[in-house]
Design an enzyme around this catalytic site. Structure first.
Site, mmCIF file in Angstrom:
data_model
loop_
_atom_site.group_PDB
_atom_site.id
_atom_site.type_symbol
_atom_site.label_atom_id
_atom_site.label_comp_id
_atom_site.label_asym_id
_atom_site.label_seq_id
_atom_site.Cartn_x
_atom_site.Cartn_y
_atom_site.Cartn_z
ATOM 1 N N HIS A 155 0.816 -1.217 0.000
ATOM 2 C CA HIS A 155 0.000 0.000 0.000
ATOM 3 C C HIS A 155 0.844 1.260 0.000
ATOM 4 O O HIS A 155 0.455 2.276 -0.537
ATOM 5 C CB HIS A 155 -0.985 -0.021 1.159
ATOM 6 C CG HIS A 155 -2.121 -0.907 0.835
ATOM 7 N ND1 HIS A 155 -2.291 -2.129 1.411
ATOM 8 C CD2 HIS A 155 -3.085 -0.770 -0.090
ATOM 9 C CE1 HIS A 155 -3.333 -2.707 0.864
ATOM 10 N NE2 HIS A 155 -3.834 -1.903 -0.047
ATOM 11 N N ARG A 161 -11.162 3.917 -3.803
ATOM 12 C CA ARG A 161 -10.907 2.867 -2.803
ATOM 13 C C ARG A 161 -11.050 3.507 -1.418
ATOM 14 O O ARG A 161 -10.060 3.951 -0.826
ATOM 15 C CB ARG A 161 -9.501 2.308 -2.984
ATOM 16 C CG ARG A 161 -9.302 1.488 -4.265
ATOM 17 C CD ARG A 161 -7.852 1.049 -4.380
ATOM 18 N NE ARG A 161 -7.631 -0.049 -5.281
ATOM 19 C CZ ARG A 161 -7.093 0.071 -6.502
ATOM 20 N NH1 ARG A 161 -6.745 1.243 -6.954
ATOM 21 N NH2 ARG A 161 -6.909 -0.992 -7.254
ATOM 22 N N ARG A 167 -16.239 2.653 -3.598
ATOM 23 C CA ARG A 167 -16.256 1.257 -3.160
ATOM 24 C C ARG A 167 -16.261 1.250 -1.637
ATOM 25 O O ARG A 167 -15.468 1.961 -1.014
ATOM 26 C CB ARG A 167 -15.014 0.534 -3.687
ATOM 27 C CG ARG A 167 -15.024 -0.935 -3.322
ATOM 28 C CD ARG A 167 -13.920 -1.678 -3.997
ATOM 29 N NE ARG A 167 -12.629 -1.359 -3.411
ATOM 30 C CZ ARG A 167 -11.467 -1.836 -3.867
ATOM 31 N NH1 ARG A 167 -11.461 -2.621 -4.929
ATOM 32 N NH2 ARG A 167 -10.339 -1.527 -3.288
ATOM 33 N N GLU A 185 -14.612 -9.918 -8.879
ATOM 34 C CA GLU A 185 -13.192 -10.183 -8.633
ATOM 35 C C GLU A 185 -12.983 -11.529 -7.943
ATOM 36 O O GLU A 185 -11.862 -11.898 -7.630
ATOM 37 C CB GLU A 185 -12.561 -9.049 -7.817
ATOM 38 C CG GLU A 185 -13.232 -8.732 -6.513
ATOM 39 C CD GLU A 185 -12.597 -7.555 -5.777
ATOM 40 O OE1 GLU A 185 -11.472 -7.149 -6.115
ATOM 41 O OE2 GLU A 185 -13.241 -7.045 -4.841
ATOM 42 N N ASN A 230 -7.320 -7.582 -10.789
ATOM 43 C CA ASN A 230 -6.184 -7.825 -9.885
ATOM 44 C C ASN A 230 -6.480 -9.032 -9.001
ATOM 45 O O ASN A 230 -5.665 -9.934 -8.844
ATOM 46 C CB ASN A 230 -5.921 -6.612 -8.976
ATOM 47 C CG ASN A 230 -5.669 -5.349 -9.769
ATOM 48 O OD1 ASN A 230 -5.416 -5.417 -10.957
ATOM 49 N ND2 ASN A 230 -5.751 -4.211 -9.112
ATOM 50 N N ASP A 231 -7.675 -9.018 -8.408
ATOM 51 C CA ASP A 231 -8.044 -10.134 -7.552
ATOM 52 C C ASP A 231 -8.610 -11.305 -8.349
ATOM 53 O O ASP A 231 -8.405 -12.456 -7.981
ATOM 54 C CB ASP A 231 -9.067 -9.689 -6.496
ATOM 55 C CG ASP A 231 -8.378 -9.011 -5.331
ATOM 56 O OD1 ASP A 231 -7.353 -9.548 -4.869
ATOM 57 O OD2 ASP A 231 -8.840 -7.941 -4.901
ATOM 58 N N ARG A 285 -1.133 -12.259 -5.545
ATOM 59 C CA ARG A 285 -0.729 -11.151 -6.403
ATOM 60 C C ARG A 285 0.516 -10.421 -5.903
ATOM 61 O O ARG A 285 1.106 -9.621 -6.620
ATOM 62 C CB ARG A 285 -1.899 -10.179 -6.638
ATOM 63 C CG ARG A 285 -2.409 -9.496 -5.400
ATOM 64 C CD ARG A 285 -3.769 -8.856 -5.645
ATOM 65 N NE ARG A 285 -3.700 -7.408 -5.707
ATOM 66 C CZ ARG A 285 -4.739 -6.606 -5.587
ATOM 67 N NH1 ARG A 285 -5.953 -7.110 -5.440
ATOM 68 N NH2 ARG A 285 -4.596 -5.316 -5.643
ATOM 69 N N CYS A 327 -11.839 -2.350 -13.702
ATOM 70 C CA CYS A 327 -11.004 -1.414 -12.950
ATOM 71 C C CYS A 327 -9.685 -2.020 -12.478
ATOM 72 O O CYS A 327 -8.960 -1.392 -11.712
ATOM 73 C CB CYS A 327 -11.776 -0.829 -11.775
ATOM 74 S SG CYS A 327 -12.250 -2.054 -10.557
HETATM 75 C C1 PEP Z 1 -8.993 -5.483 -8.290
HETATM 76 O O1 PEP Z 1 -8.968 -6.423 -7.493
HETATM 77 O O2 PEP Z 1 -8.804 -5.615 -9.511
HETATM 78 C C2 PEP Z 1 -9.216 -4.094 -7.805
HETATM 79 C C3 PEP Z 1 -9.372 -3.097 -8.646
HETATM 80 O O3 PEP Z 1 -9.253 -3.881 -6.473
HETATM 81 P P1 PEP Z 1 -7.961 -3.802 -5.513
HETATM 82 O O4 PEP Z 1 -6.743 -3.684 -6.399
HETATM 83 O O5 PEP Z 1 -8.178 -2.624 -4.648
HETATM 84 O O6 PEP Z 1 -8.035 -5.103 -4.779
HETATM 85 MG MG MG Z 2 -9.723 -6.205 -5.497
#
Ligand code: PEP
Ligand code: MG
Length: 582
Positions: free
Chosen positions: A189, A296, A333, A432, A455-456, A466, A503
């Site tokens: 982060h 976020r 979100r 996700e 991403n998830d 990840r 996203c």
């Molecule tokens: C994702 O998981 O693709 C996402 C956009 O959320 P985060 O990266 O905050 O988990």
């Molecule tokens: Mg995510």
């Protein structure tokens, strides 16, 4: 030259300031009986000096960095002035005839262990305050004056072992130029924050805190992942040229903001921005984003940690954000806490496997007494603009239904209180979790929009953490399994007539974006800086060409086959993805 990891891009040139990492070695030394009183007096003097340091720091922090940071020092003062704590240290010196350092070390360790056993999180956290105070006292006993955070001036390069996200935010807002850290991976982060605030960060610099001395002139090259110590005149000149080139590139990119975002054959593709901090909204606008596709909101929480952001604070933040972005939409979100994102403050238990644990919507439903206030704040703020609510980590239809009950409770309460609020707020879910993608047709009947979080989605679908570099080679967005899930989700949304956006980071990659258009996506939400890059790229592509390419990809068997196929198509179409970002 120190080689590390390129975590946040850009060049920073500045004088170094080390923070943290000033550990004092402690030894147990006997004190003769006739010297015990002197030893206690030495301790008391150190306590007085440390208290003065802390008071000054608190005051400066309050004036220069705000109430929040000042409260950290407030907590430290409380520990330092606690007569029980000091009494125990004095008793140890007297009883065991040991030096003050040893007594401070032992008593603080015992106290830390006691705090760590508490179930309640904010009591557990006192353990960190005790550690900090003990360190401060030990520095004073050793005659070292510890660094005053409020004295850090703008334009410096922060050198540290590691930074927590809240420190990165505070230092970033304070105007530091760059970060050089011993630790830190690309998905932490702190990394996200540094990128959001455009502060170059090089991580993984083993030994940097001992190599660099305060006031050394350094260059942080966040593009290449290296730090140059005592740069020569010619090196400085070269880096200044790179800085100037990046600035020109920025100006060029910003010029595209008034261009329409559409493919060469005229199909509109909406480009929205992902943000972590409300102040990024202005940047998103300057790059021509058509709204915020993902705020976020958990970062509001991370920033406030260990306190919870109040309903009023949240309401004000959302309201200001809506005002800044109007007339465009803001997709907020709900707190996606848990997993690796700071669940400690709201969870009373530790989890074996937090990424698969009480995260996102699951935590929202489990701790409704906390999230109730977020919902109240959102319903109230919605009266000031186009606000939409997005739920993270949804894996089943029931979760949406339970959430709606929670939302209804908040709405009824606001109604009873006759507070201004909005009843009908568009509700969306992140796609996700693979199970959500596979029931996208059912979910589409329950909500107003989807946002695909690759991403998830990739992490969970391929069982690839990840953030784990050992399995990073398996993290392949073009795996046919992932493409099929995206297609199924887009089809589910289309059939139900609801909106669908994407996203995840995948959407911001010039070499993936054309294929995503081919899979039917007409909305992407990406980091603000990628908006103009993608806009330029989209204006060169033909949607029907990529629709055909996407259908062919779905028939392929391996990620490698898809990757080469896409490369070929990009070359055939004369698209230079490398050049798109230049
Ligand atoms: C994702 O998981 O693709 C996402 C956009 O959320 P985060 O990266 O905050 O988990
Ligand atoms: Mg995510």
């Amino acid at each position: 030259m120190l080689e590390g990891l390129p975590v946040a891009p850009g060049i920073a040139i500045g004088h170094a300031v080390s923070i943290g990492g000033q550990r004092v070695e402690v030894y147990r030394l006997p004190v003769p009986p006739e010297r015990v009183d002197d030893e206690i007096e030495r301790l008391r003097q150190a306590v007085r000096a440390a208290a003065e340091d802390l008071q000054t720091t608190r005051q400066k922090a309050h004036q220069q960095l705000g109430k929040e940071l000042a409260s950290i020092f407030e907590a430290h003062l409380l520990v330092l002035e606690d007569s029980g704590f000091l009494g125990e240290i004095e008793e140890r010196i007297r009883g065991q005839k040991v030096n003050a350092e040893w007594a401070v070390h032992e008593i603080s360790e015992e106290l830390q262990r006691r705090f760590e056993r508490f179930e309640v999180e904010h009591l557990r956290e006192r353990s960190e305050d005790v550690r900090d105070v003990a360190q401060h006292l030990l520095s004073r006993l050793a005659g070292i004056q510890s660094r005053d955070l409020a004295e850090i001036s703008e334009g410096v390069v922060i050198v540290a072992e590691d930074l927590v996200p809240s420190e990165a935010i505070r230092l970033g807002r304070h105007g530091v130029a760059g970060f050089a850290l011993e630790r830190g991976g690309q998905t932490s982060h702190t990394a996200i924050i540094a990128r959001s605030l455009h502060i170059p960060l090089v991580g993984g610099l083993a030994g940097v805190t001992s190599e660099i001395t305060d006031a050394d002139l350094v260059v942080v090259d966040g593009n290449a992942g290296r730090v140059v110590l005592h740069p020569t005149q010619s090196a400085l000149k070269r880096y200044r040229r790179i800085e100037a080139r990046e600035l020109r590139r920025e100006t060029r990119l910003r010029r595209t903001r008034r261009l329409v975002s559409k493919t060469r054959d005229g199909q509109p593709v909406e480009l929205l921005a992902n943000i972590e901090l409300p102040e990024e909204a202005e940047e998103a606008r300057s790059y021509g984003a058509a709204g915020i596709g993902l705020y976020r909101s958990e970062f509001l929480f991370i920033e406030k940690s260990p306190e919870l952001p109040s309903e009023e604070e949240q309401y004000e933040t959302y309201r200001r954000l809506l005002k800044e972005v109007a007339p465009h939409p803001v997709v907020v979100r709900t707190f996606d806490l848990g997993g690796r994102k700071l669940a400690r403050e709201v969870l009373d238990t530790r989890e074996e496997n937090p990424v698969m644990g009480l995260r996102g919507i699951r935590l929202t439903l489990a701790r409704s007494e906390i999230f109730h206030y977020q919902l109240r704040a959102l319903c109230r703020a919605a009266a000031h603009g186009d606000l939409r609510i997005l739920l993270p980590m949804v894996s089943a239809v029931e979760e949406v239904r339970q959430f709606r009950e929670m939302l209804d409770r908040a709405l009824r309460e606001l109604g009873r209180e006759r507070r201004r609020h909005v009843k009908e707020i568009p509700l969306g879910v992140m796609i996700e979790v693979p199970s959500a993608a596979m029931v996208a047709d059912s979910l589409a009947r329950e909500v107003d929009f989807f946002s695909i979080g690759t991403n998830d989605l990739i992490q969970y679908a391929m069982a690839v953490d990840r953030g784990n570099e050992h399995v990073a080679y398996l993290y392949r967005p073009l795996h046919p399994g992932i493409l099929r899930m995206i297609r199924f989700t887009v089809d589910g949304a289309r059939e139900a007539g609801i909106g669908v956006s994407l996203c995840g980071e995948m959407g911001a990659q010039p070499r993936y974006a054309p294929l995503l258009v081919g899979l039917g996506l007409r909305s992407l939400s990406v980091v603000p800086r990628s908006v103009p890059v993608l806009k330029r790229l989209l204006r060169q592509i033909d949607a029907p060409f990529w629709e055909r390419a996407a259908s062919e990809c779905l028939e392929l068997h391996t990620a490698e086959e898809v990757e080469s196929f896409v490369e070929e198509r990009l070359t055939d179409a004369g698209i230079d993805t490398e050049g798109a970002a230049a």
